[in-house]
Design a protein around this motif. Structure first.
Motif, short mmCIF file in Angstrom:
data_model
loop_
_atom_site.label_atom_id
_atom_site.label_comp_id
_atom_site.label_asym_id
_atom_site.label_seq_id
_atom_site.Cartn_x
_atom_site.Cartn_y
_atom_site.Cartn_z
N GLU A 79 1.30 -1.45 -0.02
CA GLU A 79 -0.38 -0.16 -0.12
C GLU A 79 0.44 0.61 0.25
N VAL A 80 2.35 1.31 0.61
CA VAL A 80 2.88 2.91 0.52
C VAL A 80 3.07 2.94 -0.99
N MET A 81 3.28 2.09 -1.96
CA MET A 81 3.03 2.83 -3.49
C MET A 81 1.32 3.52 -3.84
N GLY A 82 0.57 2.75 -3.77
CA GLY A 82 -0.65 4.02 -3.40
C GLY A 82 -1.56 2.86 -4.38
N SER A 83 -2.36 3.20 -5.09
CA SER A 83 -3.00 3.40 -6.12
C SER A 83 -2.49 2.70 -7.86
N ASN A 141 -1.55 7.06 0.02
CA ASN A 141 -2.82 7.20 0.23
C ASN A 141 -3.73 7.68 1.26
N SER A 142 -3.22 6.54 2.52
CA SER A 142 -4.38 6.66 3.67
C SER A 142 -3.01 7.27 4.65
N PRO A 143 -3.28 8.16 5.25
CA PRO A 143 -2.77 7.90 7.10
C PRO A 143 -2.30 5.98 7.17
N TYR A 144 -2.56 5.45 7.18
CA TYR A 144 -2.38 3.53 7.18
C TYR A 144 -0.56 3.71 6.52
N ALA A 145 -1.19 3.34 4.93
CA ALA A 145 -0.55 3.57 4.02
C ALA A 145 1.15 4.92 4.48
N ALA A 146 0.67 6.07 4.62
CA ALA A 146 1.32 7.21 4.94
C ALA A 146 2.60 6.85 5.83
N SER A 147 2.32 6.02 6.84
CA SER A 147 2.71 6.46 8.30
C SER A 147 3.60 4.42 8.22
N LYS A 148 2.84 3.91 7.29
CA LYS A 148 4.14 2.61 7.13
C LYS A 148 5.48 2.98 5.69
N ALA A 149 4.52 3.84 4.90
CA ALA A 149 6.22 4.48 4.45
C ALA A 149 6.73 5.14 4.83
N ALA A 150 6.53 6.51 5.59
CA ALA A 150 7.40 6.90 6.69
C ALA A 150 8.63 5.78 7.05
N SER A 168 -28.52 -11.83 -1.61
CA SER A 168 -29.13 -10.25 -1.38
C SER A 168 -28.39 -9.97 0.05
N LEU A 169 -27.74 -10.68 1.34
CA LEU A 169 -27.14 -9.97 1.94
C LEU A 169 -25.83 -8.72 1.96
N ILE A 170 -25.64 -8.89 0.52
CA ILE A 170 -24.50 -7.63 -0.06
C ILE A 170 -25.55 -6.12 0.35
N LYS A 171 -25.03 -5.36 0.72
CA LYS A 171 -25.15 -4.09 1.01
C LYS A 171 -24.48 -2.37 0.48
N PHE A 172 -24.48 -2.51 -0.64
CA PHE A 172 -23.17 -1.43 -1.10
C PHE A 172 -23.29 -0.01 -0.45
N VAL A 173 -22.53 0.38 0.29
CA VAL A 173 -22.38 0.98 1.45
C VAL A 173 -21.30 2.25 0.97
N THR A 174 -21.42 3.48 1.44
CA THR A 174 -20.50 4.81 1.39
C THR A 174 -19.73 4.67 1.00
N ASP A 175 -18.78 4.84 -0.46
CA ASP A 175 -17.38 4.06 -0.02
C ASP A 175 -16.06 5.28 0.84
N ARG A 176 -14.97 4.46 0.64
CA ARG A 176 -13.70 4.46 1.78
C ARG A 176 -13.41 6.08 1.55
N LEU A 177 -12.82 7.46 2.25
CA LEU A 177 -12.73 8.19 2.18
C LEU A 177 -10.58 8.16 1.07
N GLY A 178 -11.16 8.39 0.24
CA GLY A 178 -9.17 8.43 -0.77
C GLY A 178 -8.76 6.54 -0.96
N HIS A 179 -9.98 6.12 -0.99
CA HIS A 179 -10.13 4.30 -1.54
C HIS A 179 -9.39 4.10 -2.71
N ASP A 180 -8.41 3.72 -2.16
CA ASP A 180 -7.20 2.99 -3.70
C ASP A 180 -8.16 2.03 -4.07
#
Ligand code: NAD
Ligand code: TYD
Length: 334
Positions: free
Chosen positions: A125-129, A145-154, A263-275
């Motif tokens: 994930e450090v390389m982004g999408s 692109n995410s705070p997680y990925a940025a912390s791992k890149a650091a 039918s159990l699948i529910k599409f929900v709001t996307d993750r912010l900055g989703h790769d």
């Protein structure tokens, strides 16, 4: 050989310890873990009495605790991290503390203790999408692109700096998405299995067409073992299994294996900055260290579903407490 494994009570760390104790019965392994919500000693119940294994509860940000526990260690394998992207979007501070400051504290302590090798467990994930048709190599630029990925890149930069500045022997792995036994059910595959077993909705972000390259945790552990013993000092190794799937393909497969309706699948709001897509080229580890995944996605996912259905007590214990509050915050109004 005495290995100092941080974060060994988590998903990949516990699988790694089990792998190493089985393959190298003469090794000593110290598991140094803070036991956050994601750390669970239940994950190691079957090996905790083995002579080579010991556990120390501690924080990689705590230099004094590290100095005590590191004495005599030959190598450090640093799994300890805050690891969930959605949590990093909610609150990044723990990610900076453990993944960045903690890694530097651990590097300093490892150098003072004279360890011969430091293995940093990083992520693709450090390389982004990645665009369609493109595959990141170890030389691709980091564009987290995410705070997680940025912390791992650091953290990767700090590991590299310790190598260049102080000559510390370091190797870094960048694995793709892992799945398998003992994964905390906040991540896609165990969350969807455990929800489906309870006939709860399966929250798929956005259009469900984001792509990940799924790697069985056993194969990841074999790769880390190879890098620990034979990786070139200062190098980075991608670990991937060329098993790209969309999230929707994953969820449909799981529902079919469990005999549950779509039918159990529910599409929900996307993750912010989703790769959109993670895809790496694992040629370096294949060519230099002769590593290949042994598990196919089809057999690996079937085994994983069987493991979760057969370990309902582990799931229940893991899903109590803090996790329930988190689930309500994350999915309650989505
Ligand atoms: P996890 O969240 O299951 O486990 C993390 C472990 O680290 C837990 O046992 C936790 O208690 C411990 N920990 C957290 N903060 C700590 C601290 N300050 N000091 C000591 N211990 C601490 O994570 P995981 O999925 O097993 O991932 C392990 C490593 O692999 C992480 O570094 C992650 O970035 C990396 N990684 C994970 C994946 C994946 O798909 N899960 C893929 C590539 C790389
Ligand atoms: P995740 O397991 O969190 O791993 P990562 O974000 O590190 O790749 O998520 C894998 C994919 O699944 C990612 O594209 C986000 C998606 N996802 C959902 O659609 N719904 C969910 O509830 C979760 C947790 C993830």
């Amino acid at each position: 050989m005495r290995l100092f494994v941080t974060g060994g009570a988590g998903f990949i760390g516990s699988n790694f310890i089990r792998h190493m104790l089985a393959v190298y019965p003469g090794y000593e392994i110290v598991n140094f873990d803070k036991l956050t919500y994601a750390g669970n000693l239940d994950n190691l119940r079957d090996v905790e009495r083995l002579a080579g294994y010991s556990f120390v509860r501690g924080d990689i940000c705590d230099r004094r605790a590290l100095d005590d526990a590191l004495a005599g260690a030959d190598a450090v394998i640093n799994f300890a991290a805050e690891s969930h992207v959605d949590r990093s979007i909610e609150r990044a501070s723990d990610f900076i503390e453990t993944n960045v400051a903690g890694t530097q504290t651990l590097l300093d302590a490892a150098r003072a203790a004279g360890v011969s090798r430091f293995v940093q467990i990083s992520t693709d994930e450090v390389m982004g999408s990645c665009c369609d048709g493109e595959y990141f190599t170890e030389a691709s630029p980091m564009r987290p692109n995410s705070p997680y990925a940025a912390s791992k890149a650091a953290a990767e930069h700090l590991v590299r700096a310790a190598h260049i500045t102080f000559g510390l022997d370091v190797v870094t792995t960048r694995a793709s998405n892992n799945y398998g036994p003992y994964q905390f059910p906040e991540k896609l595959i165990p969350l969807m299995i455990t929800n489906a077993l309870e006939d709860k909705e399966l929250p798929v972000y956005g259009d469900g067409l984001n792509v990940r390259d799924w790697l069985h945790v056993k194969d990841c552990c074999r790769a880390i073992d190879a890098v620990l013993h034979r990786g070139r000092s200062g190098e980075v190794y991608n670990i991937g299994s060329r098993a790209e799937k969309t999230n929707l393909e994953i969820v449909n497969t799981l529902l079919d294996l469990l005999g549950k309706p779509r039918s159990l699948i529910k599409f929900v709001t996307d993750r912010l900055g989703h790769d959109r897509r993670y895809a790496t080229n694992p040629s370096r580890i294949e060519n230099e260290l002769d590593w290949r995944p042994e598990e196919t996605f089809e057999s690996g996912i079937e085994q994983t579903v069987r493991w979760y259905t057969g370990n309902s007590e582990w799931v229940a214990r893991t899903r109590s407490g803090e996790y329930l509050q988190y689930y309500e915050r994350m999915y309650g109004g989505r």
